[in-house]
Every structure is written in structure tokens, then in C-alpha cells.
Design a protein around this motif. Structure first.
Motif, PDB file in Angstrom:
ATOM      1  N   ARG A 171       1.560  -8.953   1.779  1.00  0.00           N
ATOM      2  CA  ARG A 171       1.829  -7.519   1.842  1.00  0.00           C
ATOM      3  C   ARG A 171       0.511  -6.739   1.860  1.00  0.00           C
ATOM      4  NH1 ARG A 171       5.434  -6.097  -3.150  1.00  0.00           N
ATOM      5  NH2 ARG A 171       3.925  -7.531  -4.096  1.00  0.00           N
ATOM      6  N   ALA A 172       0.545  -5.559   2.479  1.00  0.00           N
ATOM      7  CA  ALA A 172      -0.640  -4.696   2.545  1.00  0.00           C
ATOM      8  C   ALA A 172      -0.507  -3.577   1.522  1.00  0.00           C
ATOM      9  CB  ALA A 172      -0.792  -4.102   3.930  1.00  0.00           C
ATOM     10  N   VAL A 173      -1.580  -3.316   0.790  1.00  0.00           N
ATOM     11  CA  VAL A 173      -1.645  -2.162  -0.111  1.00  0.00           C
ATOM     12  C   VAL A 173      -2.096  -0.965   0.712  1.00  0.00           C
ATOM     13  CG1 VAL A 173      -2.702  -1.169  -2.169  1.00  0.00           C
ATOM     14  CG2 VAL A 173      -2.178  -3.618  -2.088  1.00  0.00           C
ATOM     15  N   VAL A 174      -1.259   0.073   0.754  1.00  0.00           N
ATOM     16  CA  VAL A 174      -1.510   1.216   1.629  1.00  0.00           C
ATOM     17  C   VAL A 174      -1.590   2.494   0.794  1.00  0.00           C
ATOM     18  CG1 VAL A 174      -0.605   2.636   3.516  1.00  0.00           C
ATOM     19  CG2 VAL A 174      -0.374   0.148   3.599  1.00  0.00           C
ATOM     20  N   ALA A 175      -2.702   3.202   0.901  1.00  0.00           N
ATOM     21  CA  ALA A 175      -2.844   4.516   0.267  1.00  0.00           C
ATOM     22  C   ALA A 175      -2.170   5.553   1.153  1.00  0.00           C
ATOM     23  CB  ALA A 175      -4.313   4.862   0.077  1.00  0.00           C
ATOM     24  N   THR A 176      -1.381   6.440   0.558  1.00  0.00           N
ATOM     25  CA  THR A 176      -0.693   7.477   1.328  1.00  0.00           C
ATOM     26  C   THR A 176      -0.860   8.826   0.656  1.00  0.00           C
ATOM     27  OG1 THR A 176       1.444   8.229   2.204  1.00  0.00           O
ATOM     28  CG2 THR A 176       1.498   6.978   0.137  1.00  0.00           C
ATOM     29  N   ALA A 177      -1.062   9.857   1.487  1.00  0.00           N
ATOM     30  CA  ALA A 177      -1.165  11.225   0.989  1.00  0.00           C
ATOM     31  C   ALA A 177       0.101  12.014   1.282  1.00  0.00           C
ATOM     32  CB  ALA A 177      -2.379  11.916   1.602  1.00  0.00           C
TER      33      ALA A 177
ATOM     34  N   ASP B  65       4.931  -6.190   5.452  1.00  0.00           N
ATOM     35  CA  ASP B  65       5.491  -5.331   4.418  1.00  0.00           C
ATOM     36  C   ASP B  65       4.336  -4.661   3.658  1.00  0.00           C
ATOM     37  OD1 ASP B  65       7.383  -4.044   2.983  1.00  0.00           O
ATOM     38  OD2 ASP B  65       8.167  -5.818   1.944  1.00  0.00           O
ATOM     39  N   VAL B  66       4.629  -3.546   2.975  1.00  0.00           N
ATOM     40  CA  VAL B  66       3.560  -2.766   2.353  1.00  0.00           C
ATOM     41  C   VAL B  66       3.916  -2.422   0.915  1.00  0.00           C
ATOM     42  CG1 VAL B  66       2.821  -1.766   4.540  1.00  0.00           C
ATOM     43  CG2 VAL B  66       4.488  -0.553   3.149  1.00  0.00           C
ATOM     44  N   VAL B  67       2.867  -2.166   0.143  1.00  0.00           N
ATOM     45  CA  VAL B  67       2.973  -1.623  -1.213  1.00  0.00           C
ATOM     46  C   VAL B  67       2.204  -0.302  -1.201  1.00  0.00           C
ATOM     47  CG1 VAL B  67       2.419  -1.937  -3.645  1.00  0.00           C
ATOM     48  CG2 VAL B  67       3.105  -3.914  -2.251  1.00  0.00           C
ATOM     49  N   PHE B  68       2.884   0.805  -1.486  1.00  0.00           N
ATOM     50  CA  PHE B  68       2.241   2.112  -1.408  1.00  0.00           C
ATOM     51  C   PHE B  68       1.570   2.478  -2.734  1.00  0.00           C
ATOM     52  CE2 PHE B  68       5.393   2.590   2.042  1.00  0.00           C
ATOM     53  CZ  PHE B  68       4.534   3.009   3.049  1.00  0.00           C
ATOM     54  N   VAL B  69       0.422   3.158  -2.611  1.00  0.00           N
ATOM     55  CA  VAL B  69      -0.260   3.768  -3.753  1.00  0.00           C
ATOM     56  C   VAL B  69      -0.610   5.204  -3.367  1.00  0.00           C
ATOM     57  CG1 VAL B  69      -1.187   1.658  -4.795  1.00  0.00           C
ATOM     58  CG2 VAL B  69      -2.455   2.782  -2.947  1.00  0.00           C
ATOM     59  N   ALA B  70      -0.678   6.100  -4.335  1.00  0.00           N
ATOM     60  CA  ALA B  70      -0.845   7.535  -4.066  1.00  0.00           C
ATOM     61  C   ALA B  70      -2.315   7.918  -3.976  1.00  0.00           C
ATOM     62  CB  ALA B  70      -0.159   8.351  -5.161  1.00  0.00           C
ATOM     63  N   ALA B  71      -2.626   8.789  -2.995  1.00  0.00           N
ATOM     64  CA  ALA B  71      -3.995   9.299  -2.809  1.00  0.00           C
ATOM     65  C   ALA B  71      -3.907  10.686  -2.198  1.00  0.00           C
ATOM     66  CB  ALA B  71      -4.797   8.369  -1.909  1.00  0.00           C
ATOM     67  N   THR B  72      -5.020  11.401  -2.189  1.00  0.00           N
ATOM     68  CA  THR B  72      -5.095  12.682  -1.487  1.00  0.00           C
ATOM     69  C   THR B  72      -5.693  12.465  -0.101  1.00  0.00           C
ATOM     70  OG1 THR B  72      -7.321  13.195  -2.295  1.00  0.00           O
ATOM     71  CG2 THR B  72      -5.455  13.895  -3.678  1.00  0.00           C
ATOM     72  N   SER B  73      -5.494  13.448   0.770  1.00  0.00           N
ATOM     73  CA  SER B  73      -6.070  13.365   2.108  1.00  0.00           C
ATOM     74  C   SER B  73      -7.583  13.218   2.042  1.00  0.00           C
ATOM     75  CB  SER B  73      -5.697  14.613   2.918  1.00  0.00           C
ATOM     76  OG  SER B  73      -4.318  14.699   3.112  1.00  0.00           O
ATOM     77  N   ALA B  74      -8.219  13.976   1.130  1.00  0.00           N
ATOM     78  CA  ALA B  74      -9.677  13.930   1.017  1.00  0.00           C
ATOM     79  C   ALA B  74     -10.152  12.539   0.628  1.00  0.00           C
ATOM     80  CB  ALA B  74     -10.163  14.966   0.008  1.00  0.00           C
ATOM     81  N   GLN B  75      -9.430  11.878  -0.287  1.00  0.00           N
ATOM     82  CA  GLN B  75      -9.809  10.518  -0.680  1.00  0.00           C
ATOM     83  C   GLN B  75      -9.716   9.563   0.504  1.00  0.00           C
ATOM     84  OE1 GLN B  75      -6.970  10.112  -3.968  1.00  0.00           O
ATOM     85  NE2 GLN B  75      -8.684   9.910  -5.402  1.00  0.00           N
ATOM     86  N   ILE B  76      -8.666   9.716   1.288  1.00  0.00           N
ATOM     87  CA  ILE B  76      -8.494   8.842   2.452  1.00  0.00           C
ATOM     88  C   ILE B  76      -9.598   9.087   3.470  1.00  0.00           C
ATOM     89  CG2 ILE B  76      -6.994   8.389   4.436  1.00  0.00           C
ATOM     90  CD1 ILE B  76      -4.612   8.802   2.560  1.00  0.00           C
ATOM     91  N   TRP B  77      -9.922  10.363   3.748  1.00  0.00           N
ATOM     92  CA  TRP B  77     -10.969  10.666   4.724  1.00  0.00           C
ATOM     93  C   TRP B  77     -12.310  10.097   4.293  1.00  0.00           C
ATOM     94  CZ3 TRP B  77      -9.331  16.484   5.015  1.00  0.00           C
ATOM     95  CH2 TRP B  77      -8.172  16.592   5.798  1.00  0.00           C
ATOM     96  N   HIS B  78     -12.649  10.268   3.017  1.00  0.00           N
ATOM     97  CA  HIS B  78     -13.944   9.778   2.550  1.00  0.00           C
ATOM     98  C   HIS B  78     -14.013   8.256   2.635  1.00  0.00           C
ATOM     99  CE1 HIS B  78     -14.331  13.734   0.092  1.00  0.00           C
ATOM    100  NE2 HIS B  78     -14.782  13.872   1.321  1.00  0.00           N
ATOM    101  N   THR B  79     -12.886   7.587   2.357  1.00  0.00           N
ATOM    102  CA  THR B  79     -12.866   6.131   2.459  1.00  0.00           C
ATOM    103  C   THR B  79     -12.983   5.683   3.916  1.00  0.00           C
ATOM    104  OG1 THR B  79     -11.449   6.069   0.498  1.00  0.00           O
ATOM    105  CG2 THR B  79     -11.598   4.057   1.799  1.00  0.00           C
ATOM    106  N   ILE B  80     -12.324   6.402   4.807  1.00  0.00           N
ATOM    107  CA  ILE B  80     -12.452   6.099   6.239  1.00  0.00           C
ATOM    108  C   ILE B  80     -13.910   6.194   6.662  1.00  0.00           C
ATOM    109  CG2 ILE B  80     -11.927   6.967   8.563  1.00  0.00           C
ATOM    110  CD1 ILE B  80      -9.158   7.781   7.440  1.00  0.00           C
ATOM    111  N   LEU B  81     -14.601   7.242   6.183  1.00  0.00           N
ATOM    112  CA  LEU B  81     -16.010   7.420   6.540  1.00  0.00           C
ATOM    113  C   LEU B  81     -16.856   6.273   6.002  1.00  0.00           C
ATOM    114  CD1 LEU B  81     -17.864   9.364   8.009  1.00  0.00           C
ATOM    115  CD2 LEU B  81     -18.205  10.604   5.875  1.00  0.00           C
ATOM    116  N   ASP B  82     -16.543   5.803   4.789  1.00  0.00           N
ATOM    117  CA  ASP B  82     -17.279   4.662   4.224  1.00  0.00           C
ATOM    118  C   ASP B  82     -17.037   3.393   5.040  1.00  0.00           C
ATOM    119  OD1 ASP B  82     -18.322   6.199   2.194  1.00  0.00           O
ATOM    120  OD2 ASP B  82     -16.753   5.678   0.744  1.00  0.00           O
TER     121      ASP B  82
END
Length: 619
Positions: free
Chosen positions: A104-110, A128-145
Motif C-alpha cells: 500500500r502507498a502512504v498518501v498525504a492529502t490536503a 491501495d492507499v493509506v491516507f494521512v492529512a497535510a496542508t497544501s503548503a506542506q505538499i508543495w514544499h515537499t514536492i519542491l524538495d
């Protein structure tokens, strides 16, 4: 919203948790609901933008409401995440973080992972996925990393990789280098064998270029005076827009070493009249610029303001930063502002209406620039006069004849997909705006002008002015070299008259400025020295041509400068136009600096300092 149009269970649970834990008051909740009814902005966005709810609290609340764990964004498996596209994650506000041993994939969702969203993400990842909660800003910064190297390379070299002929990464092609070398050799030989005749020929040629450049601007400005081709959008039309039906808009603000004015930036752009749930403001800050980042964080920006950190790399230029912002942009439309800009609050709405009128061929809408410190000193007055005739007459004249319009560096509104189709900005061109206008014209796109203004800070310092203008003129030289690599193809693409306009405006402007100092010197010498002495070196007809050029060219530019205040009602500036010949000396100095930099460091971005004025936008 629920199926019957009322609040969803998730929304009600979110509000109740805020009330139970004292994170918001009933009056704040009611205010947020009224904003949602008007603009569609989510309650959490409104509470955050009003300073009632910070990002850490927000992610804590949504994780409890959604009954999900909080995302640990520092536990990302980069190789796993890079199997799919970063722009997909940006558009849909989720991101896979890692894969568990059971597959399963751990997926951050805003966004709340309802059934539809869960199915889409499972289909995209193929597991299949396991969701965890995040904000849009957290996701964007991680994408940039995670995607930082790829984003940096794309921002710097996408246009070069698509079509190297159109990129200023190569200053001069092999053919251009050979041609310039041969021309230099011929000139040297002629100077040795026929020195007087060669000098006379060079002066005559330069004189004709100078006269052609100023005459072209005069003709186009007079043409523009006959037309009011600015797209007139009325206040009534703006008021009739339904905020709930407006598309998403992205605002890019590239800043570098602007710690002194970044708080004012947040205040200026915070007054934009557009629903905040459909507005994203990206402040683009270089990775090494910690002072500006700290100043921005200390300014308590609204929740729809986000910092995009620009990865270190070459060239370190504004267009490269804008290309990084374009990668993250989710808006249907996009606008560029500088750090000191104060756009009229309804500018986005007026531009949106202009796009609807202009159709798909309108790729860009340009707002006018004006200056809040125009009367601070002589230089700011000359600056304001110049921009008055440029935005109110030159652009209207170019538009009336369907000629290419060199874009300004700020307050450009774009259709985002069309901008991406053009290849974004050329990060190696230091006037990326002018180059983009020519590329847009070559593909048959139109640039419109809207009746909205952005207040800026006029340059108050001569050294700062020379730095700024030398960069602009160097960029015109770069753009000339780029498009001169394929002159026949460009003429076929845009037509003879558009090509002629390009030559006279983009190539002619630097050539005109380079000719100013020599003409002024020859004019002064011919008037100050005895005629019989001067006649030993130059024929009288040549001196008369130089003198007439000085008179005619200077008179044309004085007249054009005097035209500038009429549409803006700043009539007190008119007498200052008589100083335009002195103002052009500064341009000529800047042009020689630009030529030297084109040879020695062509991609160097000469930084213009802001925040030097003693006045404010409210003076």
C-alpha cells in the motif's frame, strides 16, 4: 456541501471542533460563513486568512475531523514519489510519501479523501492507499524538495531543450559570430585604407538608424493618439461578475533581497478583489535569500500567500524564478507583479473580462504602470513622462496596426496554458518580457491592454537607473540576436510589417541609444569649433545631418514626452519634458554598459534596488 446543498457532515464536525476547543468564536465562524456565501471560500481558508487559525492548528483539526494521522512530510521516499508527476500532485493536492511492506502507498492529502477522490488516487498509483492529512503548503514544499533538481533544470533549460534557436543561452550563433568577425575585419581594413571615408560612412549610417528609430516611435505614438484601444472594462461589468463562477488565478511575485519592502508587498497584494479560495499568491524567494524569507514570515501573510523557494542554480534571474512559479501554478490565468507593485484591486477582474472579450488568441493582457513618487525629483519626473507616452500612446499605436508588443516586466496577465505552450520565459534573456511578446506574435497571438493601472516606485537614483536601463537595453540586444538567427523564418511567421516593427523597435532602440553620445559630441564640436578647422576632418553636409538629427530627434522625443501626461491628467509634468535630451544621455551611458556586459557577462541580472523613495503610495 451535502447533497441537498447544506453543510456537509465533515464541515459541521470541523466547525464544532473549533468551537469546542476555543479555536474560533461563533462570530468568527459566522463571518467565515458569510464570506463563503459570497465568494465560495472555505471556512478554514477564511479563518486562516483573517489570522484566526494557523497552519499547524489547521492540519491538527482536519486530521481529527477526517480521522486520519498527521502526515510526516520528512519521511518521503523520493524514488517512490518520483514515479509520478509533480504537477499532478500540485493540481490535485495529494502526494505519495512511501510504500508500505504490504504494497500500500502512504498518501498525504490536503482534501477530504471521499470515495471519488480515493478511487482516483488508487487508479493513478495502481495500488491501495493509506491516507494521512497535510496542508497544501506542506505538499508543495515537499514536492519542491523531491523534484527540486528536475524543477530547477526545467526552469532554466526548458525553452533551450525545446528550441535552442529561440533561447538566449547562446549569445550569438556560429553564423553570427563569423558574420560579426568578418564585418569587424572589413571595417578595420577600411579604416586603415580610407579612414576619413569610412568614418563618414559610419556616421551617416548611424545617423539614418537614429532618425529611423525616433521617427518610428513618433509615427506609432501619433497613431496611438487617434485610438483608445485600451480594453475598457466598466465598473458595472466588474460588479456583475459572479464570484462563485470565477476561475482560479495565480499571482507570481519574484523577489530578491527585498526584505525592506516585503511586508508592504503583503499589504498591497492582500487587497486584490478575487475570491481567496480561487486565488494563489506565490512569493518566489531564492534559496540563499534568508533575510527576505524571514521578513515575509514575520509579515503575517494571509493563508493564500505561499513561499516558493527557488532552488539554487544558474542563471539566477527573474524569469528563471517565474518558470519555477509556473511549474506550481494551478490557475487558469496568471499575473506577474514586482515586489513594490500596488495593483488596483479590481485589476484581475478587469483582465478576466478582457480575456473573455478577446477570445483564445488573446494570450496576454497588459495593465499600465504608474508611479506614486513621480514628483520626488527630476529623475522620477522623467521616468513618469516616459512611461506615460509608452503605455498610453505607443502600445495603443502598436495594437492598432497589429504589430508585436514588447511586454512590460510586471502586471502581465496570461492564459496559463498558452504561456506554457510558448515555453514560459527565457531565463537567459534579461528582458524576458520583450522576447515573450515577439514569440507570442510569431504564433499569431494577440496582446491586449486593459484600463487598469499598477502603482510602482519610479527610480530615484541615477546609478540605480543606469543599472536598470543597462539590463533592459542588454535584453533588447539579446532579443535582437536571438531572432536575427532566423530572419527569413521570422518574416514569414509574422509578416513584413511586423518584422520591420521588430527591427525598428527591438533592434533600433539600442542602436539609437548608442548613437546619442557620438551625435551630441559631434554637434557640440561643430558648434564650438571654427568651421574651417572642423571642415578639415568632416564635410559640412555631414555636420548638418548630425545637427539636424540632434534637433529633429530631440524634438520628437520631447514632444512624445509632453504627450504622456495628457491621458493621466498630470499636466504639471509637461515642462519637464524639455530635459529629455539630458535624460537620453543617461540612456546612452546605459547602452554602452549594456554592450560591454553583453560581451563579458551576458546572462548577469543587474539588480534594481527598490524601497529607495522617501514617499509612500499614500502620499
Amino acid at each position: 456541501m451535502g447533497k441537498n446543498g447544506g453543510p456537509s457532515r465533515q464541515s459541521e464536525a470541523f466547525v464544532q471542533l473549533l468551537l469546542d476547543e476555543g479555536l474560533a468564536t461563533r462570530s468568527q465562524i459566522q463571518e467565515a460563513r458569510e464570506v463563503k456565501a459570497r465568494s465560495g471560500a472555505h471556512i478554514d481558508q477564511t479563518l486562516a486568512s483573517r489570522g484566526h487559525l494557523d497552519s499547524e492548528t489547521l492540519v491538527d483539526v482536519i486530521s481529527r475531523v477526517w480521522k486520519l494521522e498527521r502526515a510526516s512530510m520528512d519521511e518521503v521516499d523520493s524514488d517512490f514519489a518520483r514515479q509520478w508527476g509533480g504537477q499532478l500532485y500540485i493540481a490535485e493536492n495529494w502526494m505519495p510519501l512511501k510504500q508500505l511492506p504490504d504494497g500500500r502507498a502512504v498518501v498525504a492529502t490536503a482534501r477530504v479523501p471521499d470515495e471519488d477522490r480515493s478511487d482516483r488516487i488508487r487508479t493513478a498509483l495502481g495500488c491501495d492507499v493509506v491516507f494521512v492529512a497535510a496542508t497544501s503548503a506542506q505538499i508543495w514544499h515537499t514536492i519542491l524538495d523531491v523534484f527540486g533538481p528536475e524543477i530547477a533544470d526545467q526552469a532554466a533549460n526548458d525553452l533551450w531543450n525545446r528550441n535552442p534557436v529561440l533561447s538566449a543561452r547562446t549569445v550569438a550563433s556560429r553564423g553570427q559570430k563569423v558574420g560579426l568577425l568578418l564585418l569587424a575585419i572589413v571595417a578595420i581594413i577600411c579604416l586603415i585604407l580610407w579612414p576619413v571615408e569610412t568614418v563618414i560612412a559610419l556616421i551617416t549610417l548611424t545617423s539614418l538608424v537614429f532618425l529611423a528609430g525616433t521617427a518610428f516611435k513618433f509615427f506609432i505614438s501619433l497613431r496611438g493618439a487617434r485610438f483608445d484601444l485600451v480594453e475598457r472594462v466598466s465598473d458595472r461589468e466588474v460588479a456583475e461578475l459572479d464570484d462563485g463562477l470565477l476561475p482560479r488565478y495565480t499571482v507570481l511575485v519574484p523577489v530578491f533581497k527585498e526584505a525592506n519592502i516585503v511586508a508592504q508587498l503583503v499589504k498591497n497584494l492582500g487587497s486584490i478583489d478575487w475570491p481567496t479560495n480561487r486565488l494563489e499568491v506565490f512569493v518566489l524567494i531564492e534559496e540563499s535569500d534568508h533575510e527576505t524569507r524571514d521578513a515575509f514570515d514575520a509579515s503575517s501573510p494571509p493563508d493564500h500567500f505561499h513561499v516558493i523557494t527557488i532552488p539554487a542554480g544558474h542563471p539566477q534571474t527573474k524569469p528563471r524564478a517565474c518558470n519555477v512559479g509556473l511549474f506550481f501554478a494551478t490557475g487558469d490565468y496568471l499575473v506577474i507583479y514586482d515586489a513594490e507593485d500596488t495593483p488596483e484591486p479590481d485589476q484581475l477582474k478587469k483582465s478576466y473580462i478582457s480575456f473573455q472579450r478577446g477570445g483564445e488568441k488573446t494570450v496576454c493582457v497588459q495593465a499600465a504602470l504608474n508611479y506614486f513618487n513621480s514628483r520626488e525629483n527630476v529623475l522620477t519626473r522623467m521616468f513618469s513622462l516616459e512611461y506615460g507616452y509608452w503605455f498610453d500612446y505607443m502600445l495603443a499605436g502598436l495594437d492598432s496596426l497589429d504589430l508585436p508588443i514588447p511586454l512590460g516586466g510586471t502586471s502581465n496577465h496570461f492564459r496559463t496554458e498558452a504561456l506554457k505552450g510558448l515555453g514560459g520565459w527565457d531565463p537567459y534573456n534579461v528582458t524576458e518580457d520583450a522576447d515573450l511578446g515577439i514569440r507570442a506574435s510569431a504564433l499569431g497571438y494577440r496582446v491586449g491592454v486593459v484600463n487598469s493601472a499598477t502603482m510602482e516606485e519610479a527610480n530615484t537614483s541615477i546609478p540605480n537607473f543606469v543599472r536598470q536601463r543597462s539590463r533592459w537595453i542588454k535584453g533588447y540586444m539579446q532579443t535582437t540576436l536571438v531572432h536575427a538567427r532566423r530572419p527569413a523564418a521570422l518574416m514569414r511567421e509574422i509578416g513584413f510589417w511586423r518584422f520591420s516593427s521588430f527591427v525598428l523597435l527591438i533592434a533600433g532602440t539600442p542602436a539609437t541609444f548608442l548613437g546619442v553620445l557620438p551625435f551630441y559630441v559631434l554637434t557640440v564640436l561643430s558648434l564650438a569649433l571654427p568651421p574651417e578647422f572642423v571642415g578639415q576632418f568632416f564635410p559640412y553636409w555631414l555636420l548638418w545631418i548630425c545637427f539636424l538629427n540632434f534637433i529633429i530627434g530631440s524634438s520628437i522625443m520631447v514632444y512624445l514626452s509632453m504627450m504622456g501626461p495628457y491621458k493621466r491628467g498630470t499636466f504639471a509634468l509637461v515642462p519637464w519634458a524639455l530635459l529629455n535630451p539630458l535624460y537620453w544621455i543617461l540612456h546612452s551611458v546605459a547602452s554602452y554598459k549594456a554592450l560591454w556586459q553583453l560581451i563579458t557577462k551576458p546572462h548577469y541580472w543587474e539588480k534594481t534596488e527598490h524601497g529607495l523613495t522617501n514617499q509612500t503610495n499614500h502620499d
